[in-house]
Design an enzyme around this catalytic site. Structure first.
Site, mmCIF file in Angstrom:
data_model
loop_
_atom_site.group_PDB
_atom_site.id
_atom_site.type_symbol
_atom_site.label_atom_id
_atom_site.label_comp_id
_atom_site.label_asym_id
_atom_site.label_seq_id
_atom_site.Cartn_x
_atom_site.Cartn_y
_atom_site.Cartn_z
ATOM 1 N N ASN A 7 17.626 11.791 0.732
ATOM 2 C CA ASN A 7 16.569 11.014 1.366
ATOM 3 C C ASN A 7 17.243 9.790 1.998
ATOM 4 O OD1 ASN A 7 14.394 9.457 2.055
ATOM 5 N ND2 ASN A 7 13.457 9.442 0.020
ATOM 6 N N LYS A 14 19.259 8.138 -0.951
ATOM 7 C CA LYS A 14 18.945 8.565 -2.323
ATOM 8 C C LYS A 14 19.316 10.036 -2.436
ATOM 9 C CE LYS A 14 14.997 5.505 -2.856
ATOM 10 N NZ LYS A 14 13.705 5.476 -2.206
ATOM 11 N N ARG A 91 14.971 15.016 3.357
ATOM 12 C CA ARG A 91 13.635 14.492 3.641
ATOM 13 C C ARG A 91 13.657 13.970 5.061
ATOM 14 N NH1 ARG A 91 10.284 9.651 0.717
ATOM 15 N NH2 ARG A 91 8.397 10.061 1.885
ATOM 16 N N HIS A 180 3.341 11.442 3.713
ATOM 17 C CA HIS A 180 3.328 11.777 2.268
ATOM 18 C C HIS A 180 2.998 13.257 2.046
ATOM 19 C CE1 HIS A 180 2.086 7.368 1.108
ATOM 20 N NE2 HIS A 180 3.410 7.512 1.032
ATOM 21 N N GLY A 210 0.909 4.493 -4.154
ATOM 22 C CA GLY A 210 2.135 3.773 -4.511
ATOM 23 C C GLY A 210 2.173 2.513 -3.671
ATOM 24 N N GLY A 212 3.231 2.509 -0.575
ATOM 25 C CA GLY A 212 2.508 3.145 0.527
ATOM 26 C C GLY A 212 1.445 4.014 -0.123
ATOM 27 N N ARG A 241 1.036 -3.167 3.795
ATOM 28 C CA ARG A 241 0.492 -2.709 5.087
ATOM 29 C C ARG A 241 -1.020 -2.906 5.129
ATOM 30 N NH1 ARG A 241 3.149 3.176 4.715
ATOM 31 N NH2 ARG A 241 4.988 2.422 3.622
ATOM 32 N N PHE A 284 1.226 -4.051 -7.655
ATOM 33 C CA PHE A 284 -0.091 -4.082 -8.292
ATOM 34 C C PHE A 284 -0.043 -4.593 -9.728
ATOM 35 C CE2 PHE A 284 -0.885 -1.308 -4.727
ATOM 36 C CZ PHE A 284 -2.168 -1.652 -4.346
ATOM 37 N N ARG A 285 1.110 -4.412 -10.384
ATOM 38 C CA ARG A 285 1.199 -4.913 -11.770
ATOM 39 C C ARG A 285 1.056 -6.424 -11.795
ATOM 40 N NH1 ARG A 285 6.312 -1.121 -12.574
ATOM 41 N NH2 ARG A 285 6.401 -1.740 -10.404
ATOM 42 N N LEU A 332 1.040 3.653 -8.806
ATOM 43 C CA LEU A 332 -0.227 3.125 -9.319
ATOM 44 C C LEU A 332 -1.119 4.256 -9.850
ATOM 45 C CD1 LEU A 332 -2.303 0.522 -9.127
ATOM 46 C CD2 LEU A 332 -3.195 1.858 -7.251
ATOM 47 N N GLU A 384 8.684 14.469 -5.128
ATOM 48 C CA GLU A 384 8.985 14.918 -3.764
ATOM 49 C C GLU A 384 10.360 15.581 -3.692
ATOM 50 O OE1 GLU A 384 7.615 10.942 -2.871
ATOM 51 O OE2 GLU A 384 6.901 11.668 -0.945
HETATM 52 P P1 ADP Z 1 6.757 3.897 -3.228
HETATM 53 O O1 ADP Z 1 5.589 3.999 -2.301
HETATM 54 O O2 ADP Z 1 7.632 2.739 -2.960
HETATM 55 O O3 ADP Z 1 7.480 5.203 -3.478
HETATM 56 P P2 ADP Z 1 5.853 4.143 -5.973
HETATM 57 O O4 ADP Z 1 5.113 5.426 -5.905
HETATM 58 O O5 ADP Z 1 7.086 4.087 -6.786
HETATM 59 O O6 ADP Z 1 6.078 3.495 -4.558
HETATM 60 O O7 ADP Z 1 4.833 3.031 -6.514
HETATM 61 C C1 ADP Z 1 5.253 1.719 -6.669
HETATM 62 C C2 ADP Z 1 4.026 0.867 -6.901
HETATM 63 O O8 ADP Z 1 3.255 1.406 -7.985
HETATM 64 C C3 ADP Z 1 4.429 -0.522 -7.360
HETATM 65 O O9 ADP Z 1 4.513 -1.384 -6.257
HETATM 66 C C4 ADP Z 1 3.299 -0.927 -8.241
HETATM 67 O O10 ADP Z 1 2.390 -1.664 -7.449
HETATM 68 C C5 ADP Z 1 2.604 0.352 -8.666
HETATM 69 N N1 ADP Z 1 2.706 0.542 -10.119
HETATM 70 C C6 ADP Z 1 3.695 1.112 -10.814
HETATM 71 N N2 ADP Z 1 3.416 1.087 -12.152
HETATM 72 C C7 ADP Z 1 2.229 0.471 -12.287
HETATM 73 C C8 ADP Z 1 1.398 0.119 -13.388
HETATM 74 N N3 ADP Z 1 1.737 0.395 -14.633
HETATM 75 N N4 ADP Z 1 0.242 -0.511 -13.118
HETATM 76 C C9 ADP Z 1 -0.114 -0.809 -11.863
HETATM 77 N N5 ADP Z 1 0.611 -0.502 -10.788
HETATM 78 C C10 ADP Z 1 1.768 0.127 -10.979
#
Ligand code: ADP
Length: 405
Positions: A7, A14, A91, A180, A210, A212, A241, A284-285, A332, A384
């Site tokens: 990727n 990656k 990818r 996606h 996520g 995105g 975004r 989001f955390r 998320l 993925e």
């Molecule tokens: P990407 O789109 O970069 O591939 P991911 O699918 O890895 O992203 O998701 C990353 C996002 O998921 C983080 O920015 C965070 O906001 C959210 N996230 C991950 N774990 C948690 C959690 N336990 N609670 C809330 N949000 C989370």
């Protein structure tokens, strides 16, 4: 059969090395900050300590060469020689209308792929650089392209055309593409297995939430509608975004703040979403934590996000005329019970009922709806890289077997 999955981003590569079809992960890693002084390699061989090293890497070709050297390194590598790698899966961000499925990169396909770069000028050139590096360092090894857009090529014109003059679609290919796709496809396949029902008979709404984020309506295993558009900026409010907005806001912003086109693009992609709303973070955390302390902007950012996901679930349900299952995936979606609960709180019209206990699950496959819920709710961790390896294996295994005969 060993498959290398790559990727390549603008400044990172990656990788994962998988044995197929057993789906055994042998090693994974990444090279970050390509072209900068402090480029770094992180290599994690399965079952061993991960290695982190600062390296001098100027471009994707050097990066791929380092990945290959690392994989055959006597200390941290997992294989003796590169000839053990039988295929590489890449990818690729954008396949335009040309690529409706993953493909083996023949000369003809490579020419077609180069034509897609204009549609994703930030991403496709890096993907192509990775492909060219593999052609150089692993000549003769089949290269497969797996596109983020391909799964959504089944979306009908009524859903992919914008309200723009038709000539703009004909001449410039201005339309919804969706992204996606590899993730939405992977989780839909897993759901079919989990539910013990063929994909052909299922109406699914997949929420990839996520950094995105996108929502897709899937009928009979085919994407019918998705929230992202011509670019991944459209649709849901995301980490940084803006998602869908009134298009008239863009010239307004440009006039008011004197943004040029690249500045406005950067602003909408990097400074907006829940980051811009909350002023706290794109993660989001952090926002959930701040909202818990009573931070109004953090709370409203979460509310806007939830509202936006609920709206797209609603429009997906309308397109599908109902749904058999709602699926949560990505950072998320897989890990936040509170956000899943908030999103599901206004979906009773789907006959959907979340089980609060089961909803506590994080990062693993589970059905989190009550026995009586008419629409199932599932958590499915996305993968993925595995989907890319599966497509790569599927497309090359037969050819390689025939060659060996
Ligand atoms: P990407 O789109 O970069 O591939 P991911 O699918 O890895 O992203 O998701 C990353 C996002 O998921 C983080 O920015 C965070 O906001 C959210 N996230 C991950 N774990 C948690 C959690 N336990 N609670 C809330 N949000 C989370």
């Amino acid at each position: 059969m060993l498959v290398l999955v790559l990727n390549c981003g603008s400044s990172s590569v990656k990788y994962q090395l998988l044995d197929m079809p057993s789906q055994t992960l042998l090693a994974k890693g990444l090279i970050e900050r390509i072209g900068l002084k402090d480029a770094a390699l992180t290599h994690a061989p399965a079952g061993q300590q991960r290695v982190v090293r600062t390296v001098s890497i100027q471009n994707h070709s050097d990066a791929i060469r380092l990945v290959l050297k690392t994989l055959i390194d006597p200390m941290v590598g997992m294989i003796q020689g590169l000839d053990q790698i039988k295929a590489v899966g890449h990818r690729v961000a954008h396949g335009g209308e040309m690529f409706t499925h993953s493909v083996v990169l023949t000369e003809k396909n490579l020419v077609a792929l180069e034509k897609c770069s204009g549609l994703a000028p930030l991403h496709n050139p890096a993907n192509l650089a990775g492909i060219n590096a593999c052609l150089r360092w692993m000549p003769g090894v089949p290269q497969v392209a797996v596109f983020d857009t391909a799964f959504h090529q089944s979306i009908p014109p009524s859903a992919y055309l914008y309200g723009l003059p038709y000539e703009l679609y004909e001449q410039d290919k201005l339309r919804k593409y969706g992204f996606h796709g590899t993730s939405h496809k992977y989780v839909s396949m897993r759901v079919s297995e989990m539910m013990g029902r063929p994909l052909e008979n299922l109406k699914l709404i997949t929420c990839h939430l996520g950094n995105g984020a996108s929502v897709t309506a899937i009928e009979g295993g085919r994407s019918r509608e998705t929230s992202m558009g011509f670019t991944p900026l459209d649709g849901l409010v995301m980490g940084t975004r803006c998602g869908t907005l009134d298009p008239a806001l863009i010239p307004y912003l440009m006039e008011k703040y004197g943004f040029n086109t690249s500045e406005v693009n950067e602003f909408l992609n990097k400074k907006c979403g829940v980051l811009g709303l909350s002023g706290v973070s794109s993660d989001f955390r952090d926002i959930e934590t701040q909202a818990g302390y009573g931070n109004y902007r953090a709370r409203i950012a979460l509310d806007v996000f939830v509202h936006s996901v609920q709206k797209y679930i609603g429009s997906s349900a309308a397109v599908l005329d109902g749904a058999d299952a709602l699926i949560f995936t990505a950072g998320l979606g897989e890990n936040s019970p509170s956000m899943r609960q908030a999103i599901c709180s206004r979906l009773t019209y789907l006959g959907l009922e979340l089980d609060p206990e089961k909803n506590l699950v994080c990062g693993q496959e589970a059905d989190i709806s009550t026995e009586g819920s008419r629409c199932r709710v599932l958590v499915v961790p996305t993968n993925e890289e595995l989907m890319i390896a599966m497509d790569t294996y599927g497309l090359t295994e037969q050819t390689l077997t025939n060659m060996e005969r």
